[in-house]
Design a protein around this motif. Structure first.
Motif, PDB file in Angstrom:
ATOM      1  N   UNK A 290       8.656   1.429   7.165  1.00  0.00           N
ATOM      2  CA  UNK A 290       9.913   0.675   7.521  1.00  0.00           C
ATOM      3  C   UNK A 290      10.231  -0.221   6.489  1.00  0.00           C
ATOM      4  N   UNK A 291      10.457  -1.536   6.804  1.00  0.00           N
ATOM      5  CA  UNK A 291      10.581  -2.586   5.897  1.00  0.00           C
ATOM      6  C   UNK A 291       9.173  -3.540   5.821  1.00  0.00           C
ATOM      7  N   UNK A 292       8.092  -2.912   5.961  1.00  0.00           N
ATOM      8  CA  UNK A 292       6.829  -3.417   5.768  1.00  0.00           C
ATOM      9  C   UNK A 292       5.993  -2.769   4.903  1.00  0.00           C
ATOM     10  N   UNK A 293       5.448  -3.657   3.884  1.00  0.00           N
ATOM     11  CA  UNK A 293       4.427  -3.270   2.798  1.00  0.00           C
ATOM     12  C   UNK A 293       3.185  -3.619   3.089  1.00  0.00           C
ATOM     13  N   UNK A 294       2.253  -2.742   2.660  1.00  0.00           N
ATOM     14  CA  UNK A 294       0.594  -3.077   2.619  1.00  0.00           C
ATOM     15  C   UNK A 294       0.559  -3.452   1.089  1.00  0.00           C
ATOM     16  N   UNK A 295       0.129  -4.870   1.050  1.00  0.00           N
ATOM     17  CA  UNK A 295      -0.022  -5.270  -0.262  1.00  0.00           C
ATOM     18  C   UNK A 295      -1.456  -5.590  -0.570  1.00  0.00           C
ATOM     19  N   UNK A 296      -1.758  -5.925  -1.841  1.00  0.00           N
ATOM     20  CA  UNK A 296      -2.984  -6.371  -2.423  1.00  0.00           C
ATOM     21  C   UNK A 296      -2.511  -7.290  -3.361  1.00  0.00           C
ATOM     22  N   UNK A 297      -3.071  -8.517  -3.330  1.00  0.00           N
ATOM     23  CA  UNK A 297      -2.855  -9.886  -4.202  1.00  0.00           C
ATOM     24  C   UNK A 297      -4.305 -10.428  -4.527  1.00  0.00           C
ATOM     25  N   UNK A 298      -4.716 -10.302  -5.911  1.00  0.00           N
ATOM     26  CA  UNK A 298      -5.561 -10.866  -6.331  1.00  0.00           C
ATOM     27  C   UNK A 298      -5.381 -12.106  -7.282  1.00  0.00           C
ATOM     28  N   UNK A 299      -6.099 -13.021  -7.311  1.00  0.00           N
ATOM     29  CA  UNK A 299      -5.761 -14.003  -8.401  1.00  0.00           C
ATOM     30  C   UNK A 299      -7.127 -15.252  -8.449  1.00  0.00           C
ATOM     31  N   UNK A 300      -6.933 -15.948  -9.318  1.00  0.00           N
ATOM     32  CA  UNK A 300      -7.839 -17.083  -9.650  1.00  0.00           C
ATOM     33  C   UNK A 300      -7.467 -18.183  -9.122  1.00  0.00           C
ATOM     34  N   UNK A 301      -8.111 -19.246  -8.528  1.00  0.00           N
ATOM     35  CA  UNK A 301      -7.709 -20.637  -8.121  1.00  0.00           C
ATOM     36  C   UNK A 301      -8.413 -21.317  -9.101  1.00  0.00           C
ATOM     37  N   UNK A 302      -7.595 -22.423  -9.666  1.00  0.00           N
ATOM     38  CA  UNK A 302      -8.251 -23.299 -10.594  1.00  0.00           C
ATOM     39  C   UNK A 302      -9.098 -24.252  -9.895  1.00  0.00           C
TER      40      UNK A 302
END
Length: 151
Positions: A115-127
């Motif tokens: 529908x209007x929903x996505x399964x996402x993956x976000x990775x990042x570094x925190x300073x």
């Protein structure tokens, strides 16, 4: 783990996750995106843990994230090595735990759409200094609702 935000080894449940596209307008010279991921407390933490009682928030508020505005973002991957868009002097993604801190080495993937929903993956570094004394890893896996475009 789905619908969770992980900071180092500490996992927080995602309570609300939405995003929307914001086209360029008279008061904003660039196309942008709003992302808002609100987390609840980790109930397993004790008062001795430095993240006890914290409810992290990961967000972008009308930030110039270079993501194409498409009807279906499934399969899209975005890599942002820097924390800031140098052209507009604006951040991409910000994490709030104790203070607001901008993320770097961010990778955002739109994995699946329903529908209007996505399964996402976000990775990042925190300073270093934003959450812990040293640089820390962030990992988000959640379903996120796409809201109608806004101004």
């Amino acid at each position: 783990m789905e619908n969770s935000l992980k900071i180092h080894r500490t996992v927080f449940p995602v309570e609300r996750a939405v995003f929307r596209y914001c086209p360029q307008s008279g008061h904003q010279p660039y196309n942008s995106w709003d992302f808002n991921i609100e987390c609840g407390e980790n109930p397993d933490l004790t008062a001795r843990h430095n993240l006890y009682g914290r409810t992290p928030r990961l967000y972008a508020e009308r930030d110039p994230i270079p993501l194409a505005n498409k009807d279906d973002l499934t399969g899209t991957a975005l890599i942002l090595p820097d924390a800031w868009n140098s052209e507009y002097n604006e951040p991409y993604f910000t994490l709030y735990v104790f203070e607001h801190g901008d993320l770097f080495n961010t990778k955002l993937q739109f994995i699946e759409k329903q529908g209007n929903t996505y399964r996402i993956h976000l990775s990042a570094r925190i300073p270093a200094g934003s959450v812990y004394g040293s640089e820390t890893r962030l990992d988000l896996q959640t379903w996120m609702e796409r809201l109608p475009d806004g101004e």
